[in-house]
Design a protein around this motif. Structure first.
Motif, PDB file in Angstrom:
ATOM      1  N   ALA B 163      -2.721  18.628  72.947  1.00 55.08           N
ATOM      2  CA  ALA B 163      -1.912  19.521  72.105  1.00 55.08           C
ATOM      3  C   ALA B 163      -2.658  20.818  71.835  1.00 55.08           C
ATOM      4  CB  ALA B 163      -1.590  18.831  70.784  1.00 55.08           C
ATOM      5  N   LYS B 164      -1.908  21.901  71.764  1.00 55.23           N
ATOM      6  CA  LYS B 164      -2.501  23.175  71.348  1.00 55.23           C
ATOM      7  C   LYS B 164      -2.566  23.142  69.812  1.00 55.23           C
ATOM      8  CE  LYS B 164      -0.829  25.660  75.321  1.00 55.23           C
ATOM      9  NZ  LYS B 164       0.269  26.369  75.914  1.00 55.23           N
ATOM     10  N   GLN B 167       0.683  22.984  68.095  1.00 53.47           N
ATOM     11  CA  GLN B 167       1.373  21.689  68.219  1.00 53.47           C
ATOM     12  C   GLN B 167       0.704  20.641  67.341  1.00 53.47           C
ATOM     13  OE1 GLN B 167       0.742  21.790  72.467  1.00 53.47           O
ATOM     14  NE2 GLN B 167       2.940  21.888  72.881  1.00 53.47           N
ATOM     15  N   ALA B 168      -0.639  20.666  67.341  1.00 54.41           N
ATOM     16  CA  ALA B 168      -1.380  19.670  66.552  1.00 54.41           C
ATOM     17  C   ALA B 168      -1.136  19.854  65.057  1.00 54.41           C
ATOM     18  CB  ALA B 168      -2.873  19.776  66.857  1.00 54.41           C
TER      19      ALA B 168
END
Lengths: 234, 258
Positions: B163-164, B167-168
């Motif tokens: 995840a970027k 996103q995280a």
């Protein structure tokens, strides 16, 4: 062991907690990292998928510096499972789909397959992760990482909080993964017997340094340093 | 005609202060000094602001409004950014966010002809919007630090799955914005049922008919709700990035500190 392809090469690595570490990982190997808590095992593991970067030294994966891989894809290739399952809020399915959805690879049938692999019933897919036992949660965490189809598996004390039955299940499964599903496993453990059962080679760490390394059986049968002798006796 | 409270009546407010002071004394709460000090300070501040507002209302609208808004925004951003002192550029970013929100809401009020561009209307209403945004920003920053600390394991697990940072952090962002908005959502649910809101009370006391007073209250309540949502959302979206470095790694420093 000798003619195996070298996948990862780590040379003269230094960080705030690690000193001058060099090691290599070959295809098909399970490598165990042992040592007392605070010896730097987990810190070392986090360098492989760049959750942290070294201050000194180089790490290559299949001949290419880690810096040259796109980070998200590197992390996908180097799947990591942690000591605590760190599952996300939601269902088992939500967790299993998390990684594949990032890379647009999620297919519904994957869920069943992944649960079967870690010996959990398919009916668990729609269960909330909070309803699962610690052992089940850890197996879901393992399945979640495998959903990304990693090439290397990085395991940080994944069985330390589990009962014998669950430890046995996970160990059996891990052995079955190499080298067909994953190319190699690096496994941090404080359990000497686990290292003996699983590790092809073992690295013994103390205060941020690799003190002794070698084929597990040889290393444990004939420890050269006082530190390892003491650690094995404990 | 607005009712007037005489100086003699105002003097009797001393009894209002004496009751909590006595309670503090009887139960040894150790709060007497701070009750007296904060009451005194509050009275002085309000008298001062009364004179300042009288002066500002006498100025041309553009000058009076600009001066007061500048002070309100400066004080609000200073206080809100205290909650995020360890985050880089907290003060200028929060200042700009509050300026943006104040201007947006003002433009909507004027654009939809809800109020006139007069200091006696713009200043008190903007003050409420700015004050509530300040509280929401403070809540968002505090919650962000605690969430990043408590959920460190989950964030690292998400990063490890590829995840970027954005996103995280999604799950946390949702929680943080929600936490900052909850006081206002709850407030709106019971508005007028439990207590009459301040602005409406003031207008009714000032002689405005209740049915007219609620119009202003509806405008201000929804304006506050909008500004609080925007403030919490923008601040969270801007600041979560500072918990990661450019290699998509979680920075421990900020998390350990809070």
């Amino acid at each position: 062991m000798k003619n195996m392809e070298t996948l990862i090469q780590m040379e003269n690595i230094g960080t705030s907690v690690l000193r001058n570490i060099s090691l290599d990982v070959k295809k098909g190997e399970i490598i165990t990292l042992i040592g007392s808590s605070g010896s730097g095992k987990s810190s070392l593991l986090m360098l492989f998928n760049r959750l942290n970067d070294p201050d000194e030294g180089t790490i290559t994966y299949r001949g290419k510096s880690l810096q040259n891989y796109q980070i998200t894809y590197l992390r996908k290739s180097m799947g990591m499972v942690f000591q605590t399952s760190s599952l996300f809020d939601g269902t088992v399915r939500d967790n299993l789909a998390y990684g594949p959805k990032i890379f647009q690879e999620w297919e519904e049938q994957m869920g069943e397959e992944l649960l079967k692999n870690v010996q959990l019933p398919i009916s668990y897919l729609d269960r909330n992760v909070e309803e699962l036992s610690g052992g089940e949660q850890q197996r879901v965490a393992l399945a979640r990482t495998l959903a990304n189809r990693p090439e290397i598996l990085l395991l940080d004390e994944v069985t330390s909080a589990l009962d014998l039955r669950n430890i046995e299940l996970i160990e059996e499964f891990l052995v079955s993964l190499v080298p067909t599903s994953v190319r190699a496993i690096l496994m941090v453990t404080h359990d000497v017997n686990q290292a003996r059962r699983l590790g092809d080679r073992t690295f013994f760490m103390e205060e941020g340094e690799v003190i002794e390394k070698g084929e597990t059986q040889t290393l444990f049968d004939n420890p050269q340093t006082e530190q390892l002798q003491y650690f094995l006796k404990e | 005609m607005a009712p007037e409270i005489s100086n003699v009546s105002m003097f009797f407010l001393i009894f209002f202060v004496l009751i909590p002071v006595s309670l503090s004394y009887i139960y040894a709460l150790g709060l007497s000094k701070s009750i007296i000090w904060s009451s005194f300070r509050g009275i002085v501040q309000l008298f001062l602001i009364g004179y300042v507002l009288t002066y500002l209302f006498s100025l041309p609208p553009l000058i009076g409004i600009s001066l007061m808004l500048a002070v309100m925004i400066a004080v609000a951003s200073f206080h809100a950014s205290k909650k995020g002192e360890e985050l880089p550029y907290a003060r200028p970013i929060i200042f700009l966010v509050i300026v943006g929100i104040a201007l947006l809401i003002l433009a909507m009020w004027l654009g939809f002809d809800m109020i006139d561009f007069q200091p006696d209307q713009v200043i008190p209403m903007s003050g409420m919007v700015i004050g509530n945004s300040m509280v929401a920003i403070g809540l968002a920053l505090e919650r962000m630090k605690s969430e990043f600390k408590e959920s460190k394991g989950k964030i690292v697990a998400a990063l490890a799955l590829g995840a970027k940072p954005q996103q995280a952090s999604t799950i946390l962002i949702r929680k943080i914005v929600k936490a900052a908005m909850i006081p206002n959502v709850d407030g709106l649910k019971t508005i007028g049922l439990v207590q009459l809101p301040g602005m409406m009370t003031g207008l009714i006391l000032g002689g405005v008919a209740p049915i007219e007073a609620i119009r202003y209250q509806i405008v201000i309540s929804l304006s506050i709700f909008t500004s609080v949502s925007i403030a919490a959302m923008i601040v969270t979206i801007i600041f979560y990035r500072f918990f990661f470095n450019r290699n998509m790694q979680l920075i421990n420093m900020e998390i350990e500190e809070s």
